[in-house]
Design a protein around this motif. Sequence first.
Motif, PDB file in Angstrom:
ATOM      1  N   VAL A   1       0.813  -1.223   0.000  1.00 10.91           N
ATOM      2  CA  VAL A   1       0.000   0.000   0.000  1.00 10.91           C
ATOM      3  C   VAL A   1       0.843   1.268   0.000  1.00 10.91           C
ATOM      4  N   GLY A   2       2.149   1.128  -0.128  1.00 11.81           N
ATOM      5  CA  GLY A   2       3.007   2.331  -0.147  1.00 11.81           C
ATOM      6  C   GLY A   2       2.979   3.054   1.181  1.00 11.81           C
ATOM      7  N   LEU A   3       2.858   4.386   1.101  1.00 13.47           N
ATOM      8  CA  LEU A   3       2.942   5.197   2.324  1.00 13.47           C
ATOM      9  C   LEU A   3       1.575   5.456   2.954  1.00 13.47           C
ATOM     10  N   GLU A   4       0.604   4.669   2.506  1.00 16.87           N
ATOM     11  CA  GLU A   4      -0.778   4.846   2.977  1.00 16.87           C
ATOM     12  C   GLU A   4      -0.883   4.942   4.500  1.00 16.87           C
ATOM     13  N   TRP A   5      -0.260   3.962   5.182  1.00 25.70           N
ATOM     14  CA  TRP A   5      -0.392   3.911   6.649  1.00 25.70           C
ATOM     15  C   TRP A   5       0.271   5.102   7.324  1.00 25.70           C
ATOM     16  N   TYR A   6       1.348   5.579   6.715  1.00 23.80           N
ATOM     17  CA  TYR A   6       2.018   6.756   7.283  1.00 23.80           C
ATOM     18  C   TYR A   6       1.101   7.963   7.202  1.00 23.80           C
ATOM     19  N   LYS A   7       0.418   8.097   6.040  1.00 28.33           N
ATOM     20  CA  LYS A   7      -0.533   9.209   5.886  1.00 28.33           C
ATOM     21  C   LYS A   7      -1.636   9.097   6.925  1.00 28.33           C
ATOM     22  N   ASP A   8      -2.157   7.881   7.055  1.00 30.12           N
ATOM     23  CA  ASP A   8      -3.201   7.640   8.061  1.00 30.12           C
ATOM     24  C   ASP A   8      -2.744   8.050   9.448  1.00 30.12           C
ATOM     25  N   ALA A   9      -1.547   7.571   9.794  1.00 27.91           N
ATOM     26  CA  ALA A   9      -1.039   7.828  11.136  1.00 27.91           C
ATOM     27  C   ALA A   9      -0.890   9.326  11.376  1.00 27.91           C
ATOM     28  N   LEU A  10      -0.328  10.019  10.374  1.00 28.04           N
ATOM     29  CA  LEU A  10      -0.075  11.448  10.566  1.00 28.04           C
ATOM     30  C   LEU A  10      -1.356  12.261  10.640  1.00 28.04           C
ATOM     31  N   THR A  11      -2.437  11.702  10.116  1.00 25.29           N
ATOM     32  CA  THR A  11      -3.703  12.451  10.158  1.00 25.29           C
ATOM     33  C   THR A  11      -4.662  11.887  11.202  1.00 25.29           C
ATOM     34  N   ASP A  12      -4.232  10.863  11.952  1.00 23.60           N
ATOM     35  CA  ASP A  12      -5.097  10.231  12.950  1.00 23.60           C
ATOM     36  C   ASP A  12      -5.244  11.138  14.167  1.00 23.60           C
ATOM     37  N   SER A  13      -6.447  11.641  14.413  1.00 24.08           N
ATOM     38  CA  SER A  13      -6.628  12.620  15.491  1.00 24.08           C
ATOM     39  C   SER A  13      -6.425  11.963  16.852  1.00 24.08           C
ATOM     40  N   ARG A  14      -6.743  10.676  16.963  1.00 28.78           N
ATOM     41  CA  ARG A  14      -6.525  10.010  18.255  1.00 28.78           C
ATOM     42  C   ARG A  14      -5.032   9.909  18.558  1.00 28.78           C
ATOM     43  N   LEU A  15      -4.254   9.699  17.468  1.00 29.63           N
ATOM     44  CA  LEU A  15      -2.807   9.657  17.648  1.00 29.63           C
ATOM     45  C   LEU A  15      -2.297  11.037  18.049  1.00 29.63           C
ATOM     46  N   HIS A  16      -2.828  12.071  17.432  1.00 35.48           N
ATOM     47  CA  HIS A  16      -2.418  13.434  17.804  1.00 35.48           C
ATOM     48  C   HIS A  16      -2.705  13.703  19.270  1.00 35.48           C
ATOM     49  N   ASP A  17      -3.894  13.291  19.707  1.00 37.47           N
ATOM     50  CA  ASP A  17      -4.243  13.508  21.114  1.00 37.47           C
ATOM     51  C   ASP A  17      -3.278  12.759  22.030  1.00 37.47           C
ATOM     52  N   ALA A  18      -2.991  11.506  21.620  1.00 35.58           N
ATOM     53  CA  ALA A  18      -2.079  10.715  22.446  1.00 35.58           C
ATOM     54  C   ALA A  18      -0.696  11.373  22.501  1.00 35.58           C
ATOM     55  N   LEU A  19      -0.244  11.920  21.368  1.00 36.02           N
ATOM     56  CA  LEU A  19       1.061  12.580  21.328  1.00 36.02           C
ATOM     57  C   LEU A  19       1.075  13.807  22.239  1.00 36.02           C
ATOM     58  N   LYS A  20      -0.028  14.588  22.187  1.00 34.57           N
ATOM     59  CA  LYS A  20      -0.118  15.769  23.067  1.00 34.57           C
ATOM     60  C   LYS A  20      -0.043  15.356  24.529  1.00 34.57           C
ATOM     61  N   ARG A  21      -0.821  14.314  24.869  1.00 33.87           N
ATOM     62  CA  ARG A  21      -0.804  13.811  26.243  1.00 33.87           C
ATOM     63  C   ARG A  21       0.606  13.378  26.629  1.00 33.87           C
ATOM     64  N   GLN A  22       1.252  12.684  25.675  1.00 26.47           N
ATOM     65  CA  GLN A  22       2.580  12.173  25.939  1.00 26.47           C
ATOM     66  C   GLN A  22       3.574  13.304  26.206  1.00 26.47           C
ATOM     67  N   LEU A  23       3.488  14.360  25.385  1.00 22.90           N
ATOM     68  CA  LEU A  23       4.404  15.492  25.550  1.00 22.90           C
ATOM     69  C   LEU A  23       4.157  16.175  26.893  1.00 22.90           C
ATOM     70  N   MET A  24       2.877  16.335  27.218  1.00 24.19           N
ATOM     71  CA  MET A  24       2.481  16.929  28.487  1.00 24.19           C
ATOM     72  C   MET A  24       3.051  16.100  29.642  1.00 24.19           C
ATOM     73  N   PHE A  25       2.876  14.801  29.525  1.00 21.25           N
ATOM     74  CA  PHE A  25       3.327  13.890  30.578  1.00 21.25           C
ATOM     75  C   PHE A  25       4.852  13.974  30.755  1.00 21.25           C
ATOM     76  N   SER A  26       5.596  13.869  29.640  1.00 27.61           N
ATOM     77  CA  SER A  26       7.049  13.881  29.729  1.00 27.61           C
ATOM     78  C   SER A  26       7.572  15.219  30.246  1.00 27.61           C
ATOM     79  N   SER A  27       6.923  16.327  29.820  1.00 29.13           N
ATOM     80  CA  SER A  27       7.348  17.643  30.308  1.00 29.13           C
ATOM     81  C   SER A  27       7.174  17.715  31.811  1.00 29.13           C
ATOM     82  N   LEU A  28       5.982  17.286  32.297  1.00 32.84           N
ATOM     83  CA  LEU A  28       5.735  17.320  33.743  1.00 32.84           C
ATOM     84  C   LEU A  28       6.759  16.459  34.478  1.00 32.84           C
ATOM     85  N   VAL A  29       7.037  15.282  33.909  1.00 30.71           N
ATOM     86  CA  VAL A  29       7.995  14.370  34.533  1.00 30.71           C
ATOM     87  C   VAL A  29       9.345  15.071  34.703  1.00 30.71           C
TER      88      VAL A  29
END
Lengths: 290, 364
Positions: free
Chosen positions: A48-76
């Motif tokens: 499928v080529g880069l299909e999954w990468y496009k999906d991942a980069l546009t996945d809003s749940r992944l974005h939310d998880a990344l934001k949470r992760q950054l927040m968590f690591s910063s606090l840590v």
Amino acid sequence: MNKWEDNKAWFMVIPVFLVVAVSAILPLMTVVNYSLQDIFGPDQRVFVGLEWYKDALTDSRLHDALKRQLMFSSLVLLIEIPLGILIALMMPKKGWGASLSLVLVALPLLIPWNVIGTIWIIFMRPDIGLLGAAVNGLGIPFDHTASPFAAWVTVMLMEVWHWTPLVVLLAYAGLQAIPEAYFQAARIDGASAWSTFRYIQLPKMRGVLTIAVLLRFMDSFLIYAEPFVLTGGGPGNSTTFLSIYLVKLAVGQFDLGPAAAFSIIYFLIVLLFCWLFYQVLLKVGTGDKP
Amino acid sequence: MALVIENVTKLVEKDCHINDISLQLEPGTFNVLLGRTLSGKTTLMRLMAGLDKPTKGRILMNGQDLTGVSVRERDVAMVYQQFINYPSMTVYKNIASPLRLAKVAKAEIDRKVRDVAEMLRIEKLLDRMPAELSGGQQQRTAIARALVKDAELLLLDEPLVNLDYKLREELRAEMHEIFKRRNSIVVYATTEPPEALALGGNTAVLYEGRLEQFGPTVDVYQHPQSTRIAQAFSDPAMNFVAGSVDATNLRLGDAMPSALEQHLNGLKPGKYQFGMRANHLQLQSRTATDIEFQANIDLAEISGSETFVHVTHNGAAWTVQQQGIHQYQIDEQIKVYVNQARLYVFDLDGHLVASPDNASRQLT
């Protein structure tokens, strides 16, 4: 003769190459391979080529998880590094007190990670948990299974309790390595306790603190076991960090392709941040502009 | 107007580090504390600085009792073995730091820092960080930081010991110039006799926490009051041989008796210990009156342009310092010569009885 001697070196290196290839490079290449295909079964896969990468980069749940992760690591980092230094400064420098405090401080590091999650589940239970019941007893409703805020507080508390000791140990080792003459010199100069910390102890701890920041960032960014046991990523998705989301995707939904693409992106993010931290920390306090 | 140390004793958990030392140091003098490792040099300096409190005794500065006064209230500067600088400050800020803490005006700080940096030849390095400097430059910075304070008491604890040979020679040679114009009491600790001689001034010889002898450096070198002082202030260590004197003759070890000469003339008949510096022992006879010993070679080491020949005579181990590079067979039998004029005479308790009186000849 020389040629043969040069080649002999390969016999020493090849075993290591093989081990690294089997343990790291081959699995990584497999993941790259998966990330480019749609997999239905052992023999049913479509490129499928880069299909999954496009999906991942546009996945809003992944974005939310990344934001949470950054927040968590910063606090840590914001909490654990200063707290670790503070505790290390207060620990006795020699005698039986030093050994005792080292053992006490290191205790949380000796407990298996999933056990830590279990301990905190019990500790924070609103009905029978020592802390949970105490807080609720004061009239403050606190339940990490119900309120996202309580879940975050609990995960943070657990993380700080579990990993600040590592920062303490590193900072303590750094402090112990400072020759006594520095403190004498500061006393003779008439420097205050704060100046002694700011101009002697902190700069002298730079090396170990760089390691502490890198380790704590990487570990907290990859955290899985403790929040998985404690909250399972909930309530809702409020404590779903990147690795929890990744496991849900790969194991829960068996979406191997998207999960593989996600893994690669995840890996690159960690690599990028570590490189940034390393570059900045190398230059702090040496007079070079970061 | 001086630093007076009065019957000072320092015990650390019943271990006696400093044993009843009394000493008076005058402003504008350069004083060397000479002694081996663990002889109490650093402890004595810490007591002088006020970093530690003496167990017994008093420390007075200009007549004022400072015994219990903390180092912050005193006017002291110190340089250490390790190169101690603030790691995150430039050389300029490092040198300026004691003045800034003392709240000196900016222009004044700038003038003083540049003055002292020039004297120590680090004026071009003022913008660098300590980590970017060589060991010698780091120690120059530390010395500059100590000097800029213009303290009444300046303590240097083996400041050159961590530098390589060349840098050490270079900085030691400059020390004279650096401390010449000062009105401070300078105290300099070292384990090395040649360093004490090169620095001049006064020397206090310490041995196991006791002050053995204090006086002008050359004086202490030429007239060590005991075998212990002679040992400490001699590199390689002084060689000893048992001997005796009767009305007219001197007998040393196995050597043939010889007629008493020069400074040995007045000796009462009896048994003595004779001390010989390594550079006064020879492997060739120069004059007919030289005393000849039979010895066995244990080892010969070459150091620079000299050869140290370790020999045994009658069970006593000696070192012969010989100019030039020579090679020897181990266990070879050899003749060692010494001239009577070079002999230090100690009684059997180790007290000096007579020392060579011609200073210029002795140092050749």
